[in-house]
Design a protein around this motif. Structure first.
Motif, PDB file in Angstrom:
ATOM      1  N   THR A  64       0.965  -1.306  -0.157  1.00 36.24           N
ATOM      2  CA  THR A  64      -0.097  -0.097  -0.201  1.00 36.24           C
ATOM      3  C   THR A  64       0.875   1.195  -0.120  1.00 36.24           C
ATOM      4  N   SER A  81      -3.107  -1.276  -1.939  1.00 32.41           N
ATOM      5  CA  SER A  81      -3.681  -0.263  -2.841  1.00 32.41           C
ATOM      6  C   SER A  81      -2.902   0.906  -2.661  1.00 32.41           C
ATOM      7  N   LYS A  97      -6.805  -3.726  -3.108  1.00 32.78           N
ATOM      8  CA  LYS A  97      -6.362  -3.963  -4.588  1.00 32.78           C
ATOM      9  C   LYS A  97      -6.955  -2.841  -5.277  1.00 32.78           C
ATOM     10  N   SER A  98      -7.130  -1.675  -4.960  1.00 32.95           N
ATOM     11  CA  SER A  98      -7.568  -0.501  -5.703  1.00 32.95           C
ATOM     12  C   SER A  98      -6.810   0.496  -5.889  1.00 32.95           C
ATOM     13  N   GLN A  99      -6.919   1.451  -6.828  1.00 29.56           N
ATOM     14  CA  GLN A  99      -6.307   2.725  -7.208  1.00 29.56           C
ATOM     15  C   GLN A  99      -7.336   3.854  -6.826  1.00 29.56           C
TER      16      GLN A  99
END
Length: 241
Positions: A64, A81, A97-99
Motif C-alpha cells: 500500500t 492499494s 487492491k484498488s487505485q
C-alpha cells in the motif's frame, strides 16, 4: 492432583500461549502499518509519506502507498492499494487492491475492491464498488452498488443497486483542503507530557499577570512590598487584574 500441580500446569500453558501470541504479533507487525499519527513509515510493504495522516486505529497492509496530504481515517482498512495525493479514506471504509486517485474520497463504511477511482471522484458512505471503474469527478451515491465490469463516466452521478446514471455529478473541489486532517494528526501524535505542558501554558496565559509575577517563578519566591510572601493564586485571580 494437588493445587500446586494444577497451578504449575496452568502457568506453563499460559506461558506457551503468550509465546505463541508474541510470535503472531511479530509476524503481523512485519507486514502491517499502524501509524501513531502523521507518521512517515516503511514496513515491508506499506508506505505513508510524512505529510499523510493515518489514524491510530486504521490499518494498511501489503504493498500500500499513501500519498502526500492524504488521510486514512479511523478503523479504515487499506490493502495492497494506491491512495493518491490529497485523497481521503473515511472511517470504516475497506479498500482492497484498488487505485484511489488524487483528491478522491471514499465514504465511511464504503467498500472498494479491485476498483479504479479517478481524480476528485467520490464514493458515498456504505457504497460498494467491486471490479469497476469510476471516472474523474464522478459520484457514486451513498449505499449504491457498482457491479463488476461497470464504468461510471467522468463527472456523472450514479445511484442504486445496481447503480445507474442519475444526472451530472455535483461540483467537486479541485484540491481538497486536508489541513484539518494534518492538524488532527499532529494533535493525536502528542504525548501525555506535551498535552499537560500545553494545558499548563494555557492556564498560565489565562490566569497569570506579568504585572505581578514573571513566568516560571515559584510562588514562594514572590514577595510583597512589605517583605512577606504573597500567595500567587490570590494576586493572579481575575479579581486583582
Amino acid at each position: 492432583v494437588g493445587w500446586e500441580e494444577m497451578l504449575a500446569a496452568l502457568s506453563g500453558a499460559l506461558r506457551g500461549c503468550a509465546v505463541g501470541l508474541q510470535r503472531v504479533g511479530n509476524q503481523l507487525s512485519a507486514t502491517t502499518l499502524r501509524a501513531d499519527a502523521s507518521v512517515a513509515a516503511v514496513v515491508q510493504g506499506p508506505k505513508a509519506t510524512a505529510a499523510a495522516f493515518v489514524a491510530p486505529t486504521a490499518v494498511c497492509l501489503g504493498e500500500t502507498v499513501v500519498g502526500d496530504k492524504s488521510a486514512i481515517w479511523y478503523s479504515a482498512s487499506v490493502t495492497s492499494s494506491v491512495v493518491g495525493d490529497g485523497a481521503s479514506i473515511f472511517d470504516g471504509a475497506v479498500v482492497t487492491k484498488s487505485q484511489v486517485g488524487a483528491g478522491a474520497s471514499v465514504g465511511a463504511n464504503a467498500r472498494l475492491s479491485e476498483a479504479v477511482l479517478g481524480a476528485c471522484a467520490f464514493v458515498g458512505p456504505s457504497a460498494s464498488v467491486v471490479g469497476a471503474s469510476i471516472g474523474d469527478k464522478a459520484h457514486v451515491a451513498p449505499g449504491s452498488v457498482v457491479a463488476p465490469g461497470m464504468t461510471v463516466p467522468a463527472a456523472e452521478l450514479w445511484a442504486g443497486n445496481p447503480a445507474v446514471f442519475v444526472g451530472p455529478a455535483p461540483v467537486t473541489i479541485e484540491e481538497p483542503d486536508q489541513s484539518l486532517a494534518l492538524a488532527h494528526g499532529e494533535e493525536t501524535a502528542k504525548t501525555y507530557d506535551v498535552l499537560i505542558e500545553e494545558d499548563d501554558d494555557h492556564w498560565d496565559r489565562v490566569h497569570r499577570s506579568d504585572d505581578y509575577f514573571p513566568r516560571g517563578k515559584p510562588e514562594a519566591e514572590h514577595e510583597s512590598a512589605v517583605g512577606g510572601v504573597v500567595p500567587g493564586p490570590i494576586l493572579n485571580s481575575p479579581i486583582t487584574k
